[in-house]
Design an enzyme around this catalytic site. Sequence first.
Site, mmCIF file in Angstrom:
data_model
loop_
_atom_site.group_PDB
_atom_site.id
_atom_site.type_symbol
_atom_site.label_atom_id
_atom_site.label_comp_id
_atom_site.label_asym_id
_atom_site.label_seq_id
_atom_site.Cartn_x
_atom_site.Cartn_y
_atom_site.Cartn_z
ATOM 1 N N HIS A 1 0.862 -1.209 -0.088
ATOM 2 C CA HIS A 1 0.057 -0.090 -0.034
ATOM 3 C C HIS A 1 0.845 1.039 -0.130
ATOM 4 O O HIS A 1 1.940 1.279 0.455
ATOM 5 C CB HIS A 1 -0.916 0.062 1.192
ATOM 6 C CG HIS A 1 -0.330 -0.195 2.757
ATOM 7 N ND1 HIS A 1 0.186 1.088 3.079
ATOM 8 C CD2 HIS A 1 0.134 -0.940 3.534
ATOM 9 C CE1 HIS A 1 0.797 0.779 4.347
ATOM 10 N NE2 HIS A 1 0.529 -0.565 4.540
ATOM 11 N N HIS B 1 12.112 -4.487 5.392
ATOM 12 C CA HIS B 1 11.321 -3.666 5.589
ATOM 13 C C HIS B 1 11.464 -2.563 6.799
ATOM 14 O O HIS B 1 11.473 -1.393 6.579
ATOM 15 C CB HIS B 1 9.842 -4.081 5.633
ATOM 16 C CG HIS B 1 8.582 -3.337 5.773
ATOM 17 N ND1 HIS B 1 8.028 -2.971 4.624
ATOM 18 C CD2 HIS B 1 8.150 -2.751 6.828
ATOM 19 C CE1 HIS B 1 7.006 -2.151 5.084
ATOM 20 N NE2 HIS B 1 7.062 -2.005 6.335
ATOM 21 N N HIS C 1 12.476 1.355 7.150
ATOM 22 C CA HIS C 1 11.844 2.321 8.064
ATOM 23 C C HIS C 1 12.879 3.026 9.203
ATOM 24 O O HIS C 1 12.953 4.011 8.968
ATOM 25 C CB HIS C 1 11.074 1.522 9.071
ATOM 26 C CG HIS C 1 9.570 1.545 8.604
ATOM 27 N ND1 HIS C 1 8.779 2.316 7.765
ATOM 28 C CD2 HIS C 1 8.828 0.404 8.685
ATOM 29 C CE1 HIS C 1 7.716 2.109 7.425
ATOM 30 N NE2 HIS C 1 7.618 0.839 7.763
ATOM 31 N N GLY D 1 4.628 3.198 10.368
ATOM 32 C CA GLY D 1 2.936 3.723 10.794
ATOM 33 C C GLY D 1 2.836 4.240 11.943
ATOM 34 O O GLY D 1 2.167 5.177 12.182
#
Length: 584
Positions: A11, A119, A123, A296
């Site tokens: 996304h 991932h 970040h 997030g």
Amino acid sequence: MIVVGISALYHDSACAVLIDGRLAAAAQEERFTRRRYDASMPAHAFRACLRQAGIGIADIDRVAYYEDPVARLGRQLWNGLPELPQSSPETLFRLDADRPFREIRELLGYSGEVVPVTHHESHAASAFYFSGFAESALLTADAVGEWTTTSYGRAGPDGIELFEEVAFPDSLGLFYSALTSYLGFEVNSDEYKVMGLAPYGEGTCAETLRTLVADLPGGQFRLDPEYFDFRRPDRMYTDALADLLPVAPRRPDDEIETVHQDLARSLQIVLEEILLAKARHLHERTGSENLSYAGGVALNCVANTRLRRDGPFRDLFVQPAAGDAGGCVGAAALVHHRLTGTYVRERMTDARLGPAYPADEVRAGLDIAGVPYLAFAGDETGLLDTAAELLAGGEIIGWFQGRMEFGPRSLGARSILADPRDSRMRDRINALVKKRESFRPFAPAVAADRCPEFFAWTGPAPFMLDTARVLDPAALPAISHVDGSARLQTVDAAVDPRFHGLLTAFGKRTGYPILLNTSFNVRGEPIVCTPADALAAFVRCGLDALVLGDLLVRARDLPDGWDRLVGLIPASPPRERTTVYSFV
């Protein structure tokens, strides 16, 4: 050395370009396709970033990809699939570890080496390499990467090291999202609404919610599997959660009651408690006084302020594009450092990294469309004085300037602006312009040099990632939340002189160098990208005026029938409402 970073196929796809370690361009795919949270390979953003950076495909030395597709596939298979006859071709297409590399070749046209980065490394790197720190502790928290949901590490001249992690299905992001869904909001989209709802409630459910998350030694925690089920196709919680909580799951159109406010407040309390406990563990483990933070969960500005105020670190940097979009930036920076052994140690102060549009093209477009405008080329003072006068008179303005912001916030390049002193302004924008829930607060932008006069805050806050106490909420009702706080943006004259100039001009008229600043978009659509997007949104939102660079368009001057003409332009395609995370 030119490294392009790509985040895609889950996304919020995005692209970034680093030239000799400096961030030259970054943009999200949704802004170009007008599909909110677009997950497709960011072909439009890729082309826009190359064009903005002044390079071609042949100039690229490496492409960095923001996760390990093989490790992700392992988690997807472990999590299980829907029944194969019911699985869509797209679902099965996602179960292809070569897909990112194939689409980079076929859709982006790049045939060189693609380097995957995990991932949570992406970040962590997105925060550290733009923090300006010589060394730092690292914290990442989101829903899930390949397997990792939270990671802890350290960083310095030799790079980043992640030394501890929490693995799926134990996840602070999924914990918050599951309760977001329970409260009737959309997951991976509306978590910020829960954060905005929380100050209306009391922490009456906090003790109950604490039983759902076991705080374990070190950096570990565990979600109670009795209450969560991340394999269901329809929701992320079990019937046991409904039996435990004092209210049944809320349907999206149901009225928000006191018990929903209390549940939101309790959720926020428990999240902050866990984050603080884990930050203290990280501080003890690293001994660093600096924290670089992304993922997030790092977009929860209330929790960020709690970490800054009550946490053990002297300084905290949060990546402004902390979600998955920002992974492209981190992947590119990490690959650059590994290839060259060097990195640029500068703190990021400006998120305007997307495309800009030449003034002559904007003017020509308005001329062709027959839209009258006032021109202020060469008259900066006249433009700012006119806009400030309109704002002080109660008008709502679309403000379109220069390069588009990267990340989820409008920061004065693609913004809707209004007078924060007008008690009616918040309801007017919520009901007529943004068409959103009335409980959601608006953010203030303030001239940085005068911020302490109006907010209990010192230092910069350029990215709307912290909240501050409003010293006189009664004087600024349109940007003061129910608890007297505001999600703050400080504007430095050296970083954005035009926006700072507008704030100053408004301050000369009103005594308040502050404006209500919200994203320039219609509800359900991405923030505007192009001048054409801005003009369409200007009409659809019912704004009073639009400033496009040096040109000012007033709604009352638009030709008859323009509202009908804009109505013929297709709006952004509706995004299917989701109540569960897609783990495929």
